[in-house]
Design a protein around this motif. Structure first.
Motif, short mmCIF file in Angstrom:
data_model
loop_
_atom_site.label_atom_id
_atom_site.label_comp_id
_atom_site.label_asym_id
_atom_site.label_seq_id
_atom_site.Cartn_x
_atom_site.Cartn_y
_atom_site.Cartn_z
N ASN A 168 105.56 -14.68 36.93
CA ASN A 168 104.92 -13.38 36.70
C ASN A 168 104.28 -12.86 38.00
OD1 ASN A 168 105.42 -13.34 33.77
ND2 ASN A 168 104.02 -15.08 33.77
N ALA A 169 105.07 -12.88 39.04
CA ALA A 169 104.56 -12.52 40.37
C ALA A 169 104.10 -11.06 40.43
CB ALA A 169 105.63 -12.78 41.43
N ASP A 170 104.71 -10.22 39.58
CA ASP A 170 104.26 -8.82 39.58
C ASP A 170 102.83 -8.70 39.04
OD1 ASP A 170 105.12 -9.52 37.03
OD2 ASP A 170 106.41 -7.75 36.75
N LEU A 171 102.55 -9.47 37.98
CA LEU A 171 101.20 -9.48 37.43
C LEU A 171 100.21 -10.09 38.43
CD1 LEU A 171 99.52 -8.81 34.92
CD2 LEU A 171 100.16 -11.02 33.96
N PHE A 172 100.65 -11.11 39.13
CA PHE A 172 99.81 -11.75 40.16
C PHE A 172 99.47 -10.73 41.25
CE2 PHE A 172 99.56 -15.00 43.79
CZ PHE A 172 98.29 -15.43 43.43
N TYR A 173 100.47 -9.91 41.61
CA TYR A 173 100.25 -8.83 42.58
C TYR A 173 99.14 -7.90 42.08
CZ TYR A 173 101.42 -4.26 44.76
OH TYR A 173 101.37 -3.05 45.40
N ALA A 174 99.24 -7.49 40.80
CA ALA A 174 98.28 -6.52 40.25
C ALA A 174 96.88 -7.09 40.12
CB ALA A 174 98.78 -6.03 38.89
N LEU A 175 96.79 -8.38 39.78
CA LEU A 175 95.48 -8.99 39.55
C LEU A 175 94.69 -9.17 40.84
CD1 LEU A 175 96.49 -11.60 36.84
CD2 LEU A 175 94.85 -9.73 36.56
N ARG A 176 95.37 -9.07 41.98
CA ARG A 176 94.67 -9.17 43.26
C ARG A 176 94.53 -7.78 43.86
NH1 ARG A 176 98.38 -12.80 46.49
NH2 ARG A 176 99.89 -11.77 45.14
N GLY A 177 93.50 -7.07 43.41
CA GLY A 177 93.18 -5.77 44.00
C GLY A 177 93.60 -4.57 43.16
N GLY A 178 94.34 -4.81 42.06
CA GLY A 178 94.81 -3.70 41.24
C GLY A 178 93.77 -3.14 40.30
N GLY A 179 92.54 -3.64 40.40
CA GLY A 179 91.43 -3.05 39.64
C GLY A 179 91.05 -3.90 38.44
N ALA A 180 89.74 -4.03 38.22
CA ALA A 180 89.22 -4.86 37.13
C ALA A 180 89.51 -4.23 35.78
CB ALA A 180 87.71 -5.04 37.31
N PHE A 224 91.34 4.41 45.49
CA PHE A 224 91.15 2.97 45.23
C PHE A 224 92.41 2.14 45.47
CE2 PHE A 224 87.69 4.05 41.84
CZ PHE A 224 86.81 4.37 42.86
N PHE A 225 93.57 2.75 45.23
CA PHE A 225 94.80 1.93 45.22
C PHE A 225 95.83 2.36 46.26
CE2 PHE A 225 92.89 2.09 40.93
CZ PHE A 225 92.47 0.77 40.85
N GLY A 226 95.57 3.45 46.97
CA GLY A 226 96.44 3.90 48.04
C GLY A 226 97.88 4.04 47.58
N PRO A 227 98.82 3.56 48.40
CA PRO A 227 100.24 3.73 48.06
C PRO A 227 100.71 2.79 46.94
CG PRO A 227 100.00 2.45 50.07
CD PRO A 227 98.62 2.89 49.69
N ASN A 228 99.80 1.95 46.42
CA ASN A 228 100.23 0.95 45.42
C ASN A 228 100.20 1.47 43.99
OD1 ASN A 228 100.41 -0.86 47.56
ND2 ASN A 228 98.31 -1.59 47.29
N THR A 239 94.38 -2.42 48.49
CA THR A 239 94.76 -1.19 49.20
C THR A 239 94.82 -1.45 50.71
OG1 THR A 239 94.25 1.11 49.63
CG2 THR A 239 92.38 -0.32 49.23
N PRO A 240 95.85 -0.91 51.39
CA PRO A 240 95.97 -1.12 52.84
C PRO A 240 94.73 -0.64 53.59
CG PRO A 240 97.93 0.00 51.98
CD PRO A 240 96.98 -0.14 50.83
N ALA A 241 93.92 0.22 52.97
CA ALA A 241 92.69 0.67 53.63
C ALA A 241 91.78 -0.51 53.98
CB ALA A 241 91.95 1.66 52.74
N TRP A 242 91.85 -1.58 53.17
CA TRP A 242 91.05 -2.78 53.48
C TRP A 242 91.51 -3.44 54.79
CZ3 TRP A 242 86.57 -4.84 52.52
CH2 TRP A 242 85.95 -4.66 51.28
N ARG A 243 92.81 -3.34 55.06
CA ARG A 243 93.38 -4.09 56.20
C ARG A 243 93.07 -3.44 57.54
NH1 ARG A 243 93.79 -8.58 53.28
NH2 ARG A 243 95.21 -8.38 51.51
N THR A 244 92.76 -2.14 57.53
CA THR A 244 92.43 -1.45 58.78
C THR A 244 90.94 -1.14 58.88
OG1 THR A 244 93.01 0.63 57.68
CG2 THR A 244 94.70 -0.37 59.07
N ALA A 245 90.18 -1.54 57.84
CA ALA A 245 88.75 -1.23 57.80
C ALA A 245 87.95 -2.19 58.68
CB ALA A 245 88.24 -1.30 56.37
N LYS A 246 86.80 -1.72 59.11
CA LYS A 246 85.81 -2.60 59.74
C LYS A 246 84.64 -2.82 58.78
CE LYS A 246 84.33 -5.01 63.22
NZ LYS A 246 85.06 -6.26 63.48
#
Ligand SMILES: Cc1cc2nc3c(=O)[nH]c(=O)nc-3n(C[C@H](O)[C@H](O)[C@H](O)COP(=O)(O)OP(=O)(O)OC[C@H]3O[C@@H](n4cnc5c(N)ncnc54)[C@H](O)[C@@H]3O)c2cc1C
Ligand SMILES: *[C@@H]1O[C@H](CO)[C@@H](O)[C@H](O)[C@H]1NC(C)=O
Ligand SMILES: *[C@@H]1O[C@H](CO)[C@@H](O)[C@H](O)[C@H]1NC(C)=O
Ligand SMILES: *[C@@H]1O[C@H](CO)[C@@H](O)[C@H](O)[C@H]1NC(C)=O
Ligand SMILES: *[C@@H]1O[C@H](CO)[C@@H](O)[C@H](O)[C@H]1NC(C)=O
Ligand SMILES: *[C@@H]1O[C@H](CO)[C@@H](O)[C@H](O)[C@H]1NC(C)=O
Length: 566
Positions: free
Chosen positions: A263-275, A526-530, A460-467
């Motif tokens: 269930n890798a798609d669900l695993f993807y969503a559970l990490r950052g896809g919103g509570a 919150f979720f950008g391009p995702n 969201t990719p915004a986390w990856r470029t944020a300070k």
């Protein structure tokens, strides 16, 4: 929420000739379960179905007939009570008509935004029974672990609550296997396990897991689903970057494993896809690391004016990359003082794996520059080398009161050059002048958070470029009028965000767990391009929208209570 939804309601009217709203059942509606059905559910869940009693009413049942101040303001105390959440405003039913208010000193109380019944879950079967019951009877479902949520997502009026506080299993292994691969040392926790428990139990084993500086936040609750930031994130990544597996009961009642192989798609969503949008998590497995010491610096500086406070913010921005040599983290919190033009700036800097002397050398340049700002005074300065478990540990969280917040992830590029710090100064000055009571800064990105950009997750990719992650909160006391409350709730969008955007840029992302429910474009913010991918995953695992929360995936199809489609 009251400001966002009028527009949505208007558009629903336009389409009312084409589609009928679908509503969930409420007490009194024809499809609401009868007594026998509730009794049957109660039997299935071992007698653990309870009426949800609002905290002020619950307090009256205690010896002495009231909660002490210590109890009332304790996150730990509240986390165990089905009818309590941390921020009282999300229980108040301000948007109900008429409002259904319930204060600490109210003589009688309505149910407000609180659920109707709760299942005090002890087993996976309890969760499955509650999910199936809600689905069969078309009920609004709410899920809560600690009740910490800053967006009120762990409560809903007329709902059935699944309360996970009693699921407190903690299991360690040196060899966590996924699909036959050994992913190493890990800890598996139930959703009722508080971060403070994780820090103490890992400490006893010479380990550490990545979590926030909070006592009662639940990793396997909303924290990981949002992303989970930590002072250790620049060194080791976001907490959700370090999760290996979830076990989750989804809308059809089945218990699933979600990891990189299953269930890798669900695993993807559970990490950052919103509570709160995917199902009921019954456990999460986090990587653990050998523990280490960190040098912690705590500095408090008083600024006599907004101009001085903003100048301190500029200096801190100028030095924000100083901590990168050790991938340090920092909380920089500015609070205005009551009835005064002064404010207090507090800096907690966590510098991993270095000694006190090395830490002093890293802190000294920024401290010197800050103290050179005219008019400011050093209130306190402390430095200590400690085990990192003790750095992250808190004994309790302060709960109670009314509050909302808005936030943005600030790109690292916004801090660069001479212009970056100058913009920080301008933005702080304008926010303070516009009445912001606090500006809460978090240096919890960059470093490993950026290096983890290739992990396939919904973060969201915004986390990856944020300070940094900047929050502007606002609150009120119980005596505030409904008009004042409406004004305060709207202030981030109307007043503070346009100022903050000078620093973040116009299309910046925000951290979904510490944010504003009134974000008009929450999908991209919150979720950008995702978002499109998340929408498809939602459809696969929750086609009937059983799990709907404010600003969550799919919530655009529902009214603000998740009660009727729009
Ligand atoms: C004092 C304090 C300090 C904080 N510090 C940090 C920090 O350092 N870093 C950080 O990243 N965040 C921090 N937060 C924010 C925190 O991540 C969120 O409040 C988070 O939503 C809390 O999750 P919870 O499960 O404890 O809360 P709850 O209010 O119980 O739940 C929050 C959301 O998660 C959902 N949920 C809860 N349990 C489950 C479950 N078992 N399965 C599925 N959904 C569930 C709920 O429906 C709701 O939508 C802090 C919050 C507070 C109040
Ligand atoms: C469920 O059963 C228990 C044990 O019999 C009982 O104490 C409780 O009141 C029941 N819950 C409801 C909502 O009736
Ligand atoms: C601030 O001023 C208000 C109104 O003048 C007063 O009621 C309140 O007690 C003051 N608070 C403090 C902390 O001085
Ligand atoms: C960690 O810090 C403590 C002081 O809190 C000290 O006693 C201990 O020796 C340090 N450990 C290491 C490995 O440096
Ligand atoms: C991401 O890249 C790093 C090297 O830069 C690599 O070690 C890691 O395995 C990659 N992770 C994924 C999920 O591709
Ligand atoms: C109840 O308490 C609030 C503060 O929490 C106060 O503003 C309000 O006046 C009180 N109401 C009554 C009736 O005492």
């Amino acid at each position: 929420m009251s400001l966002r939804f009028p527009a949505l309601i208007a558009s629903a009217l336009v389409f009312s000739g084409q589609a009928l709203a679908k509503c969930r059942n409420t007490p009194g509606s024809a499809g609401w379960p009868d007594e026998a059905s509730w009794r049957a559910l109660n039997t299935t869940v071992g007698g653990r179905l309870v009426p949800v009693v609002p905290l002020p009413e619950y307090c009256k049942t205690l010896p002495g007939g009231e909660c002490t101040d210590d109890q009332w303001t304790s996150g730990l105390f509240r986390s165990q009570i089905p009818g309590a959440i941390d921020q009282d405003n999300w229980a108040q039913g301000y948007d109900l008509s008429p409002p259904s208010l319930c204060f600490r000193n109210s003589s009688s109380c309505g149910q407000g935004d609180l659920p109707f019944y709760a299942v005090e879950v002890e087993t996976v079967a309890d969760v499955q029974a509650a999910v199936k019951f809600a689905s069969t009877h078309n009920l609004r479902l709410a899920v809560k672990s600690s009740g910490h949520d800053y967006l009120g997502r762990s409560t809903a009026p007329n709902s059935l609550l699944i309360h996970m506080a009693k699921v407190t299993n903690v299991d360690f292994t040196d060899n966590f296997l996924v699909d036959g691969k050994n992913l190493g040392s890990a800890v598996t926790v139930g959703p009722g396990v508080h971060l403070q428990d994780i820090y103490m139990q890992t400490k006893a084993r010479g380990k550490i897991a990545i979590g926030g500086t909070a006592a009662t936040v639940c990793a396997a609750g909303g924290y990981l689903q949002g992303a989970g930031h930590s002072a250790l994130s620049p060194l080791l990544g976001l907490s959700a970057d370090n999760v290996l597996e979830f076990q989750i009961v989804v809308a059809d009642g089945t218990l699933l494993k979600a990891n990189n192989a299953e269930n890798a798609d669900l695993f993807y969503a559970l990490r950052g896809g919103g509570a709160g949008s995917w199902g009921v998590i019954v456990s999460a497995t986090l990587s653990t690391f050998p523990t280490f010491n960190a040098t912690v610096s705590l500095i408090q500086i008083q600024a006599p004016t907004n101009a001085a406070a903003a100048a301190i913010a500029r200096v801190n921005a100028k030095h924000i990359f100083d901590f990168d040599v050790v991938r340090g983290g920092q909380y920089f919190y500015l609070r205005r003082q009551l009835n005064s033009s002064a404010s207090l700036f507090q800096f907690e800097t966590i510098l991993p794996k270095i000694t006190l002397d090395e830490g002093r050398d890293i802190i000294a340049p920024s401290l010197q520059d800050m103290l050179a700002v005219p008019g400011v005074s050093l209130v306190s300065e402390e430095m200590e080398e400690m085990l990192v478990n003790d750095v992250l540990y808190n004994a309790d969280d302060n709960a109670g009161g009314n509050g909302v917040m808005g936030s943005r992830l600030i790109p690292a590029a916004s801090y660069e050059g001479l212009e970056g710090p100058a913009t920080v100064e301008k933005v702080y000055r304008e926010l303070l002048d516009a009445g912001a009571p606090e500006i809460l800064g978090h240096l919890v990105a960059g470093g490993q958070v950026s290096a983890n950009a290739n992990i396939s997750s919904a973060i969201t990719p915004a986390w990856r470029t944020a300070k940094t992650h900047l929050i502007v909160p606002a609150g009120w006391d119980d005596s505030a009028s409904l008009d004042d409350i409406k004004q305060i709730r709207g202030a981030f969008q109307h007043t503070f965000l346009p100022i903050l955007e000078q620093l973040s840029g116009p299309d910046a992302g925000a951290y979904s767990n510490e944010a504003d429910t009134l974000e008009p474009n929450f999908q991209t913010t919150f979720f950008g391009p995702n978002y499109a991918k998340l929408t498809a995953i939602k459809k696969k695992y929750d086609a009937e929208d059983l799990f709907i929360v404010a600003t969550g995936v799919g919530s655009e199809r529902w009214d603000q209570w998740g009660m009727c489609t729009i």
